[in-house]
Design a protein around this motif. Structure first.
Motif, PDB file in Angstrom:
ATOM      1  N   ALA A   1      -8.894  12.866   1.851  1.00  0.00           N
ATOM      2  CA  ALA A   1      -8.469  12.502   0.499  1.00  0.00           C
ATOM      3  C   ALA A   1      -7.997  11.057   0.461  1.00  0.00           C
ATOM      4  O   ALA A   1      -8.357  10.296  -0.449  1.00  0.00           O
ATOM      5  CB  ALA A   1      -7.360  13.438   0.019  1.00  0.00           C
ATOM      6  N   PHE A   2      -7.185  10.643   1.434  1.00  0.00           N
ATOM      7  CA  PHE A   2      -6.717   9.261   1.469  1.00  0.00           C
ATOM      8  C   PHE A   2      -7.875   8.304   1.706  1.00  0.00           C
ATOM      9  O   PHE A   2      -7.980   7.271   1.056  1.00  0.00           O
ATOM     10  CB  PHE A   2      -5.643   9.069   2.542  1.00  0.00           C
ATOM     11  CG  PHE A   2      -4.272   9.481   2.083  1.00  0.00           C
ATOM     12  CD1 PHE A   2      -3.567   8.711   1.186  1.00  0.00           C
ATOM     13  CD2 PHE A   2      -3.696  10.651   2.546  1.00  0.00           C
ATOM     14  CE1 PHE A   2      -2.309   9.081   0.756  1.00  0.00           C
ATOM     15  CE2 PHE A   2      -2.444  11.036   2.120  1.00  0.00           C
ATOM     16  CZ  PHE A   2      -1.749  10.251   1.221  1.00  0.00           C
ATOM     17  N   HIS A   3      -8.758   8.656   2.625  1.00  0.00           N
ATOM     18  CA  HIS A   3      -9.901   7.790   2.908  1.00  0.00           C
ATOM     19  C   HIS A   3     -10.733   7.596   1.650  1.00  0.00           C
ATOM     20  O   HIS A   3     -11.096   6.477   1.289  1.00  0.00           O
ATOM     21  CB  HIS A   3     -10.763   8.369   4.026  1.00  0.00           C
ATOM     22  CG  HIS A   3     -11.982   7.565   4.282  1.00  0.00           C
ATOM     23  ND1 HIS A   3     -13.180   7.810   3.648  1.00  0.00           N
ATOM     24  CD2 HIS A   3     -12.189   6.503   5.089  1.00  0.00           C
ATOM     25  CE1 HIS A   3     -14.068   6.914   4.059  1.00  0.00           C
ATOM     26  NE2 HIS A   3     -13.500   6.126   4.928  1.00  0.00           N
ATOM     27  N   ASP A   4     -11.038   8.687   0.959  1.00  0.00           N
ATOM     28  CA  ASP A   4     -11.859   8.610  -0.256  1.00  0.00           C
ATOM     29  C   ASP A   4     -11.174   7.797  -1.344  1.00  0.00           C
ATOM     30  O   ASP A   4     -11.801   6.977  -2.009  1.00  0.00           O
ATOM     31  CB  ASP A   4     -12.188  10.005  -0.777  1.00  0.00           C
ATOM     32  CG  ASP A   4     -13.124  10.769   0.154  1.00  0.00           C
ATOM     33  OD1 ASP A   4     -13.725  10.135   1.057  1.00  0.00           O
ATOM     34  OD2 ASP A   4     -13.248  11.991  -0.023  1.00  0.00           O
ATOM     35  N   ALA A   5      -9.872   8.003  -1.527  1.00  0.00           N
ATOM     36  CA  ALA A   5      -9.135   7.282  -2.573  1.00  0.00           C
ATOM     37  C   ALA A   5      -9.134   5.787  -2.310  1.00  0.00           C
ATOM     38  O   ALA A   5      -9.370   4.987  -3.217  1.00  0.00           O
ATOM     39  CB  ALA A   5      -7.704   7.806  -2.663  1.00  0.00           C
ATOM     40  N   PHE A   6      -8.877   5.390  -1.089  1.00  0.00           N
ATOM     41  CA  PHE A   6      -8.832   3.971  -0.788  1.00  0.00           C
ATOM     42  C   PHE A   6     -10.221   3.363  -0.704  1.00  0.00           C
ATOM     43  O   PHE A   6     -10.409   2.207  -1.050  1.00  0.00           O
ATOM     44  CB  PHE A   6      -8.023   3.706   0.481  1.00  0.00           C
ATOM     45  CG  PHE A   6      -6.557   3.935   0.272  1.00  0.00           C
ATOM     46  CD1 PHE A   6      -5.815   3.099  -0.538  1.00  0.00           C
ATOM     47  CD2 PHE A   6      -5.924   5.018   0.854  1.00  0.00           C
ATOM     48  CE1 PHE A   6      -4.472   3.317  -0.758  1.00  0.00           C
ATOM     49  CE2 PHE A   6      -4.581   5.247   0.640  1.00  0.00           C
ATOM     50  CZ  PHE A   6      -3.852   4.396  -0.163  1.00  0.00           C
ATOM     51  N   HIS A   7     -11.200   4.139  -0.272  1.00  0.00           N
ATOM     52  CA  HIS A   7     -12.571   3.634  -0.205  1.00  0.00           C
ATOM     53  C   HIS A   7     -13.081   3.298  -1.608  1.00  0.00           C
ATOM     54  O   HIS A   7     -13.787   2.313  -1.796  1.00  0.00           O
ATOM     55  CB  HIS A   7     -13.492   4.649   0.466  1.00  0.00           C
ATOM     56  CG  HIS A   7     -14.905   4.198   0.529  1.00  0.00           C
ATOM     57  ND1 HIS A   7     -15.323   3.163   1.336  1.00  0.00           N
ATOM     58  CD2 HIS A   7     -16.004   4.613  -0.145  1.00  0.00           C
ATOM     59  CE1 HIS A   7     -16.613   2.973   1.169  1.00  0.00           C
ATOM     60  NE2 HIS A   7     -17.049   3.834   0.277  1.00  0.00           N
ATOM     61  N   MET A   8     -12.695   4.097  -2.597  1.00  0.00           N
ATOM     62  CA  MET A   8     -13.144   3.843  -3.966  1.00  0.00           C
ATOM     63  C   MET A   8     -12.661   2.490  -4.469  1.00  0.00           C
ATOM     64  O   MET A   8     -13.306   1.873  -5.300  1.00  0.00           O
ATOM     65  CB  MET A   8     -12.650   4.938  -4.909  1.00  0.00           C
ATOM     66  CG  MET A   8     -13.419   6.234  -4.785  1.00  0.00           C
ATOM     67  SD  MET A   8     -12.910   7.419  -6.043  1.00  0.00           S
ATOM     68  CE  MET A   8     -11.399   8.043  -5.342  1.00  0.00           C
ATOM     69  N   THR A   9     -11.541   2.017  -3.976  1.00  0.00           N
ATOM     70  CA  THR A   9     -10.998   0.750  -4.463  1.00  0.00           C
ATOM     71  C   THR A   9     -11.662  -0.455  -3.833  1.00  0.00           C
ATOM     72  O   THR A   9     -11.503  -1.563  -4.308  1.00  0.00           O
ATOM     73  CB  THR A   9      -9.480   0.652  -4.201  1.00  0.00           C
ATOM     74  OG1 THR A   9      -9.251   0.610  -2.796  1.00  0.00           O
ATOM     75  CG2 THR A   9      -8.734   1.787  -4.841  1.00  0.00           C
ATOM     76  N   ASP A  10     -12.416  -0.246  -2.748  1.00  0.00           N
ATOM     77  CA  ASP A  10     -12.932  -1.404  -2.042  1.00  0.00           C
ATOM     78  C   ASP A  10     -14.446  -1.437  -1.931  1.00  0.00           C
ATOM     79  O   ASP A  10     -14.991  -2.200  -1.155  1.00  0.00           O
ATOM     80  CB  ASP A  10     -12.296  -1.518  -0.662  1.00  0.00           C
ATOM     81  CG  ASP A  10     -12.643  -0.367   0.273  1.00  0.00           C
ATOM     82  OD1 ASP A  10     -11.927  -0.217   1.267  1.00  0.00           O
ATOM     83  OD2 ASP A  10     -13.619   0.358   0.036  1.00  0.00           O
ATOM     84  N   CYS A  11     -15.153  -0.661  -2.690  1.00  0.00           N
ATOM     85  CA  CYS A  11     -16.599  -0.554  -2.549  1.00  0.00           C
ATOM     86  C   CYS A  11     -17.348  -1.820  -2.916  1.00  0.00           C
ATOM     87  O   CYS A  11     -18.444  -2.046  -2.422  1.00  0.00           O
ATOM     88  CB  CYS A  11     -17.120   0.602  -3.399  1.00  0.00           C
ATOM     89  SG  CYS A  11     -16.673   2.196  -2.727  1.00  0.00           S
TER      90      CYS A  11
END
Length: 62
Positions: free
Chosen positions: A8-18
């Protein structure tokens, strides 16, 4: 951290840096991590923040 939380944390932060360049993203992530680790080490109240509280604070800046 459980796999579900980690994902969940990985996905949330990944969305901000794509949309950024990888080297910039790594630097921003490193600076953010260092900053947050420093805050957590200095203040138990900050260390106890829940995800809901983090979201509430982030929403104040949107």
């Amino acid at each position: 951290m459980s796999d579900d939380k980690d994902d969940a944390f990985h996905d949330a932060f990944h969305m901000t840096d794509c949309d950024g360049y990888e080297s910039v993203l790594i630097n921003r992530a490193r600076h953010a991590c260092d900053y947050l680790e420093e805050l957590v080490n200095q203040n138990d109240e900050i260390a106890a923040f829940t995800v809901a509280e983090i979201i509430e604070n982030l929403n104040r800046h949107l």
